[in-house]
Each structure stands twice: as C-alpha cells, then as structure tokens.
Design an enzyme around this catalytic site. Structure first.
Site, mmCIF file in Angstrom:
data_model
loop_
_atom_site.group_PDB
_atom_site.id
_atom_site.type_symbol
_atom_site.label_atom_id
_atom_site.label_comp_id
_atom_site.label_asym_id
_atom_site.label_seq_id
_atom_site.Cartn_x
_atom_site.Cartn_y
_atom_site.Cartn_z
ATOM 1 N N HIS A 67 0.724 -1.450 0.162
ATOM 2 C CA HIS A 67 0.015 -0.077 0.122
ATOM 3 C C HIS A 67 1.049 1.376 -0.115
ATOM 4 C CE1 HIS A 67 0.405 -0.152 5.032
ATOM 5 N NE2 HIS A 67 -0.174 1.264 4.174
ATOM 6 N N ASP A 113 -0.561 -7.191 1.826
ATOM 7 C CA ASP A 113 0.310 -6.102 1.798
ATOM 8 C C ASP A 113 1.629 -6.311 1.881
ATOM 9 O OD1 ASP A 113 0.290 -3.248 1.680
ATOM 10 O OD2 ASP A 113 -0.251 -2.907 3.920
ATOM 11 N N GLY A 203 3.092 6.148 8.687
ATOM 12 C CA GLY A 203 5.195 6.218 8.060
ATOM 13 C C GLY A 203 5.868 5.641 8.520
ATOM 14 N N SER A 205 4.349 2.323 8.562
ATOM 15 C CA SER A 205 4.153 1.241 7.237
ATOM 16 C C SER A 205 5.348 0.796 6.128
ATOM 17 C CB SER A 205 2.985 1.732 6.143
ATOM 18 O OG SER A 205 1.616 1.971 6.480
ATOM 19 N N GLY A 206 5.451 -0.915 5.996
ATOM 20 C CA GLY A 206 7.044 -1.282 5.744
ATOM 21 C C GLY A 206 8.244 -1.632 6.148
#
Ligand SMILES: *[C@@H]1O[C@H](CO)[C@@H](O)[C@H](O)[C@H]1NC(C)=O
Ligand SMILES: *[C@@H]1O[C@H](CO)[C@@H](O)[C@H](O)[C@H]1NC(C)=O
Ligand SMILES: *[C@@H]1O[C@H](CO)[C@@H](O)[C@H](O)[C@H]1NC(C)=O
Length: 254
Positions: A67, A113, A203, A205-206
């Site tokens: 995402h 994701d 922020g 994420s990932g």
C-alpha cells in the site's frame, strides 16, 4: 472495514501538520534508536519526503508494504543508511528499478500487503547499510515473542512525524485473539498481530517487525481510532507466508 485503515492511506486523509517533533518519544511511546543500529532500515520517499519504511533483504531488494505505492506513474526513491533526516551525510538515495507488488494484493481488503522493490543499483554494504534475514519457510513466530518495530512515522495518530529513527518493543499475540479483535480483516495465515507499550503509527508502514535477528513481518495496518490500540492491535504481513513468492522473484532476476 471502516475501523481499519492502512497507515499510509490515513496520512493522506489527515490535514498536513507542519510542527516538528520535540519530544523524544516515538513511533508511539518509543525511544530514539541508536544511530545505525538497524542498518537494514530504509525510508521510502516521494518528492524527497518520507512516506513509508522498508528494509533491505539483499544488496538489491527492499521489502515493504504494497500500500506504500499507488502504482505507475508514482515514483518512489529509497534512502539507505539514514538515521536523522536533518543530517544527510551518511545516507544516500537510490532509485527504484522495479516495483513488484504481490499479485494478489488488493487495496480494499489489505490482504497480501507486501511489495518488493528492486533497486536501480546494488547498494554498497557497510556498517550502516546491510540487509536483514528473513524467516525460514514454515517457521512461524510464536505468540508472546518479544519483538521490535522501528520507523520515522508519527509519534501519535494526529501527531508529528520524526526526523530520527524511533523504535519500540512489541509482543506478538495469539492468532485467536487477533482474530477475535479484528474479525474477518485478520487472516491468520497471512498476518501477525502484536501489541506493546509502543508500536507503529502513520508513516511506519512497510517497516519490519523484527524478532531476534529476523524480519518476520511487514507493518501493514492499525486501528483508525489510534495507533497502538489495545482493542485492535497493529497488524503485520506475515513474511513466512510469502517466502516462495519472494524467492521466486529474486531467483528470476539473478
Ligand atoms: C556510519 O555512521 C556513522 C555515524 O553517523 C559515521 O560516523 C560513519 O562514518 C558511518 N560509516 C560508514 C561506513 O558510512
Ligand atoms: C526492549 O527489549 C529489550 C530486550 O528485552 C530491552 O533490553 C529494552 O530495554 C527494551 N526497550 C524498551 C524501550 O523497553
Ligand atoms: C505508553 O506506555 C505506557 C506504559 O509505559 C502505557 O501505559 C500507555 O498506554 C502507552 N501509550 C500508548 C499510546 O501506547
């Protein structure tokens, strides 16, 4: 569906906040990481602004959340070796050669994701830049394992983000409990949930969920009511479920 939201998606919905972080707490309830103690961490940036975390899994590939990228023609760059964005001496920027989202990633459901980024050039490994190991196939992290998360994301839901890498401990939760709290949004075969005094926020994420010396999860989504909510613990994409896909892509490129 409405109670859950991807960490990135939310960032674009919230009004832009410009004040800078002055408190030394981070992620949510975290602490500043020792500079370069997580040399696998990268910052994904758009127009030189941090939007997501990610982590090196080789000298050529970054793993992150699907995402984090809206699709072509959006261009992201990867910053490696960073700690404090205000000091750019040690870090450098690498272009992305290809964006490889999981083929079954669907924006609406937040399943699968996970995304690989192939870098335009191999990064030079050194003390501040290196990759992190992935779990072995079929090796799932046990519940109640003390793990950690890190990122340059917001310090709280509507709060400022940070220039310095923050980290926090978090503990994995039993699938049954995650399922109970999240309902059908939580897919135990593909996800891990974790909660601690601190945790990921917008922020982050990932970025990786790190247990021992291994990245077992990719930060995916949180409760819309607040980061690090005990009612709906943060959810991570379970890397062990995607190893065949990851290995296949890396192998095909070598
Ligand atoms: C790593 O970062 C430290 C602290 O910022 C810096 O002094 C050192 O030169 C860096 N090492 C490399 C190999 O870039
Ligand atoms: C996180 O856990 C480690 C290992 O138990 C511990 O040494 C460290 O102090 C903890 N950090 C925080 C911020 O609680
Ligand atoms: C921060 O940590 C304290 C305990 O150290 C805890 O009581 C509080 O709920 C935490 N806050 C958040 C937002 O997680």
């Amino acid at each position: 569906m409405m109670i859950m939201i991807s960490l990135l998606l939310l960032a674009s919905l919230l009004p832009h906040l410009t004040f800078t972080a002055r408190v030394n707490v981070g992620i949510v309830n975290g602490t500043e990481a020792k500079p370069h103690s997580r040399p696998y961490m990268v910052s994904l940036q758009k127009y030189k602004k941090h939007i997501c975390g990610g982590f090196l899994i080789s000298d050529e590939f970054v793993l992150t959340a699907a995402h984090c990228w809206k699709g072509y023609p959006e261009i992201l760059t990867v910053v490696v070796g960073a700690h404090d964005f205000r000091k750019s001496e040690d870090s450098y920027r690498v272009e992305v050669k290809s964006y490889i989202s999981h083929p079954h990633y669907t924006f609406c459901s937040l399943q699968n994701d996970i995304m690989l980024l192939r870098l335009h050039e191999k990064v030079k490994l050194n003390n501040n830049v290196t990759w992190i190991s992935l779990p072995k196939e079929c090796e799932d992290v046990k519940m109640n394992t003390l793990c950690s998360v890190a990122g340059w994301g917001r310090l709280w839901m509507k709060g400022p983000s940070t220039d310095r890498l923050m980290e926090a401990n978090t503990t994995t939760i039993k699938n049954k409990v995650c399922k109970c709290k999240w309902g059908s949004d939580f897919q135990a075969s593909q996800m891990i949930c974790a909660h601690g005094d601190g945790g990921s926020c917008i922020g982050d994420s990932g970025g990786p969920l790190v247990c021992g010396n291994t990245a077992v999860g990719v930060t995916s989504f949180v409760d819309i009511k607040g980061c690090n909510s005990p009612e709906r613990p943060n959810v991570y994409t379970k890397i062990s479920a995607y190893l065949p896909w990851i290995h296949q892509i890396i192998r095909n490129i070598k």
